[in-house]
Each structure stands twice: as C-alpha cells, then as structure tokens.
Enzyme design. Structure first.
Site, PDB file in Angstrom:
ATOM      1  N   CYS A 152      22.845  43.090  32.456  1.00  0.00           N
ATOM      2  CA  CYS A 152      23.167  44.516  32.328  1.00  0.00           C
ATOM      3  C   CYS A 152      22.144  45.335  33.097  1.00  0.00           C
ATOM      4  O   CYS A 152      21.141  44.814  33.592  1.00  0.00           O
ATOM      5  CB  CYS A 152      23.193  44.925  30.856  1.00  0.00           C
ATOM      6  SG  CYS A 152      21.548  45.014  30.132  1.00  0.00           S
ATOM      7  N   CYS A 166      21.005  39.970  26.814  1.00  0.00           N
ATOM      8  CA  CYS A 166      21.159  40.773  25.595  1.00  0.00           C
ATOM      9  C   CYS A 166      22.593  40.871  25.090  1.00  0.00           C
ATOM     10  O   CYS A 166      22.819  41.403  24.006  1.00  0.00           O
ATOM     11  CB  CYS A 166      20.601  42.182  25.819  1.00  0.00           C
ATOM     12  SG  CYS A 166      21.672  43.216  26.838  1.00  0.00           S
ATOM     13  N   ASP A 188      39.713  36.510  48.355  1.00  0.00           N
ATOM     14  CA  ASP A 188      38.596  36.378  47.407  1.00  0.00           C
ATOM     15  C   ASP A 188      37.278  36.421  48.172  1.00  0.00           C
ATOM     16  O   ASP A 188      37.247  36.205  49.380  1.00  0.00           O
ATOM     17  CB  ASP A 188      38.724  35.062  46.618  1.00  0.00           C
ATOM     18  CG  ASP A 188      37.973  35.122  45.281  1.00  0.00           C
ATOM     19  OD1 ASP A 188      37.475  36.210  44.919  1.00  0.00           O
ATOM     20  OD2 ASP A 188      37.892  34.084  44.595  1.00  0.00           O
ATOM     21  N   GLU A 189      36.187  36.714  47.462  1.00  0.00           N
ATOM     22  CA  GLU A 189      34.832  36.764  48.061  1.00  0.00           C
ATOM     23  C   GLU A 189      34.811  37.685  49.274  1.00  0.00           C
ATOM     24  O   GLU A 189      34.212  37.373  50.308  1.00  0.00           O
ATOM     25  CB  GLU A 189      34.381  35.344  48.458  1.00  0.00           C
ATOM     26  CG  GLU A 189      34.492  34.319  47.357  1.00  0.00           C
ATOM     27  CD  GLU A 189      33.368  34.392  46.328  1.00  0.00           C
ATOM     28  OE1 GLU A 189      32.503  35.290  46.441  1.00  0.00           O
ATOM     29  OE2 GLU A 189      33.371  33.566  45.409  1.00  0.00           O
ATOM     30  N   CYS A 245      25.942  40.222  29.711  1.00  0.00           N
ATOM     31  CA  CYS A 245      24.530  40.034  30.053  1.00  0.00           C
ATOM     32  C   CYS A 245      23.981  38.803  29.339  1.00  0.00           C
ATOM     33  O   CYS A 245      24.104  38.679  28.124  1.00  0.00           O
ATOM     34  CB  CYS A 245      23.723  41.269  29.666  1.00  0.00           C
ATOM     35  SG  CYS A 245      21.955  41.052  29.937  1.00  0.00           S
ATOM     36  N   GLY A 290      34.871  37.667  36.075  1.00  0.00           N
ATOM     37  CA  GLY A 290      36.301  37.397  35.978  1.00  0.00           C
ATOM     38  C   GLY A 290      37.107  37.913  37.158  1.00  0.00           C
ATOM     39  O   GLY A 290      38.330  38.077  37.044  1.00  0.00           O
TER      40      GLY A 290
HETATM   41  P1  ADP Z   1      33.872  35.876  39.168  1.00  0.00           P
HETATM   42  O1  ADP Z   1      34.989  35.609  40.148  1.00  0.00           O
HETATM   43  O2  ADP Z   1      33.719  37.335  38.843  1.00  0.00           O
HETATM   44  O3  ADP Z   1      32.565  35.248  39.553  1.00  0.00           O
HETATM   45  P2  ADP Z   1      35.332  34.022  37.500  1.00  0.00           P
HETATM   46  O4  ADP Z   1      36.721  34.573  37.406  1.00  0.00           O
HETATM   47  O5  ADP Z   1      35.104  32.909  38.469  1.00  0.00           O
HETATM   48  O6  ADP Z   1      34.298  35.218  37.756  1.00  0.00           O
HETATM   49  O7  ADP Z   1      34.863  33.467  36.084  1.00  0.00           O
HETATM   50  C1  ADP Z   1      34.940  34.234  34.894  1.00  0.00           C
HETATM   51  C2  ADP Z   1      34.650  33.270  33.726  1.00  0.00           C
HETATM   52  O8  ADP Z   1      33.265  32.876  33.763  1.00  0.00           O
HETATM   53  C3  ADP Z   1      34.814  33.861  32.346  1.00  0.00           C
HETATM   54  O9  ADP Z   1      36.154  33.831  31.895  1.00  0.00           O
HETATM   55  C4  ADP Z   1      33.948  32.938  31.501  1.00  0.00           C
HETATM   56  O10 ADP Z   1      34.675  31.779  31.144  1.00  0.00           O
HETATM   57  C5  ADP Z   1      32.872  32.476  32.467  1.00  0.00           C
HETATM   58  N1  ADP Z   1      31.534  33.078  32.258  1.00  0.00           N
HETATM   59  C6  ADP Z   1      30.373  32.427  32.495  1.00  0.00           C
HETATM   60  N2  ADP Z   1      29.322  33.253  32.298  1.00  0.00           N
HETATM   61  C7  ADP Z   1      29.810  34.449  31.925  1.00  0.00           C
HETATM   62  C8  ADP Z   1      29.211  35.728  31.606  1.00  0.00           C
HETATM   63  N3  ADP Z   1      27.895  35.906  31.624  1.00  0.00           N
HETATM   64  N4  ADP Z   1      30.020  36.747  31.287  1.00  0.00           N
HETATM   65  C9  ADP Z   1      31.363  36.559  31.277  1.00  0.00           C
HETATM   66  N5  ADP Z   1      31.987  35.389  31.567  1.00  0.00           N
HETATM   67  C10 ADP Z   1      31.221  34.340  31.897  1.00  0.00           C
HETATM   68 ZN    ZN Z   2      21.042  43.041  29.017  1.00  0.00          ZN
END
Ligand code: ADP
Ligand code: ZN
Length: 199
Positions: free
Chosen positions: A178, A149, A89-90, A146, A21
């Site tokens: 995790c 799990c 970002d990134e 994760c 997120g």
């Molecule tokens: P990041 O920039 O950290 O890669 P994003 O803000 O692009 O993350 O995306 C977050 C969204 O990804 C969450 O709100 C959810 O909808 C989705 N998502 C997909 N896989 C997961 C995960 N394993 N854990 C939490 N959110 C996930």
């Molecule tokens: Zn795990």
C-alpha cells in the site's frame, strides 16, 4: 462494456500493481468475448516469458493463448483484420508505439482491451499507460492486497537489489504494498528510452 454495437471500436485499460488481478480480469473479458463468438486475438511482449511463450498465465494459474510480439508494430503485422477483439497484456513493456497502435485498432472498429502496470518499482507512472488512460473509453484500476498490512495496495515493491528498471519475476522478487508501506526501490538503474527518469 461487453457488447459491440455496429462497427464502433474502443479502448479499455486495466491497470494496477503486480498481483492485483490485471491478467485475471483481461482473461475474464476475453473469455466472455469468445463466448459471444467474437473473433479474439491476444498479444504480449517478448519480455514476459516467465511462464509461457504462447499463453498469458495469471498468478492464479488462469491461462489464455497469446502471441508474443517484439513491439507495437508487430501487433499490426500479425493482426487478422477479421479480428473483433484485441487483448494486450503487460502493455507497459511494449513501448510508446502502443498508443498509436491501440488508437488505429479502435478507430478501425476493434474492441481493444489492454492490461499493464501503471507504475514502476519506484512508484513512477509507467509509459505508455498514462497516455492510454487519457485516450481510453474505459479504465479499471485493480488493487492488490498489501503484503505488510493487508490494506488495498497500489504499489509494486521490488524486494531485490537491481540496477535494471525491468527485472522480470514474480513471487519473491516483487510484492504488492500500500501507499504507506511502499519503499521506492534501489536508486541505481538504467533507463529504457521510453521511461522517464525521476525529477
Ligand atoms: P496481475 O496480472 O495484476 O499481476 P494476476 O491476475 O496475475 O495479477 O494474479 C492475481 C492473483 O494473484 C490473485 O487472484 C491472487 O490469487 C494472487 N495474489 C498473490 N498475491 C496477491 C496479493 N498481494 N494481493 C492480491 N492477490 C494476490
Ligand atoms: Zn500496507
């Protein structure tokens, strides 16, 4: 830390694994700054053109316009000095010059909001995020879920074999894991000059 009193700048870092997120949180903060009628500019490195070249797009399809940069120096070149809030970002793909650039921006009174991976697919701290954490006024660590799990996840698990440190991709190539479920990625790899080899 949503307000800006006088001309004081600062650095906020949002870090964590993929899918935690970070982009959502960055977009949320920048939207609020726009609602507050602050002048906002958003940058991301050229490496991340997965979804869009002129937008940051979260995995949940939230978007905000952004400008692609080749490196940290380009942020200064493209900056409109009337800008009050700078989003990046990134950040882990921008290189070591980012630390100085963020400091310069904050010293000149800008609110700098930086999001990036804090560890790579081997679980190692991902430069220059550790240095930025040390210099920031505010740090937010986001955790994903994760995929093995269901516990809170701080690692980015690579699912494909690759010799490259950076393989740009999302679902299917990486998943959040995790501490207990994480398995460090393929051992063979090439290093970017700013990434510390293991050991
Ligand atoms: P990041 O920039 O950290 O890669 P994003 O803000 O692009 O993350 O995306 C977050 C969204 O990804 C969450 O709100 C959810 O909808 C989705 N998502 C997909 N896989 C997961 C995960 N394993 N854990 C939490 N959110 C996930
Ligand atoms: Zn795990």
């Amino acid at each position: 830390m949503d307000f800006m009193a006088g001309n004081m700048g600062w650095i906020e870092v949002i870090c964590g694994p993929m899918f935690s997120g970070k982009s959502e949180e960055l977009i949320r903060r920048l939207r609020r700054a726009m609602i507050a009628r602050r002048r906002v500019q958003v940058f991301k490195p050229i490496i991340d053109d997965r979804y869009s070249k002129d937008e940051i797009v979260s995995h949940s399809e939230q978007r905000i316009p952004s400008t692609v940069v080749q490196g940290a120096g380009e942020i200064l070149k493209l900056l409109d000095w009337r800008t009050q809030v700078v989003g990046i970002d990134e950040a882990n793909f921008i290189g070591p010059g980012l630390v100085d650039v963020c400091n310069q921006l904050a010293d000149s009174g800008k609110r700098v909001v930086v999001a990036g991976l804090d560890t790579d697919y081997m679980g190692r701290p991902f430069p220059p995020i550790p240095d930025l954490l040390a210099l920031a006024e505010s740090i937010t660590k986001t955790l994903a879920i994760c995929m093995r799990c269901g516990n809170p996840a701080k690692q980015t698990q690579r699912l494909i074999e690759s010799a490259d440190l950076i393989v740009v991709g999302a679902a299917g190539m990486y998943e959040a894991r995790c501490r207990a479920c994480f398995e460090a990625g393929a051992p063979k790899q090439e290093y970017l000059p700013f990434v510390r080899p293991p050991g």
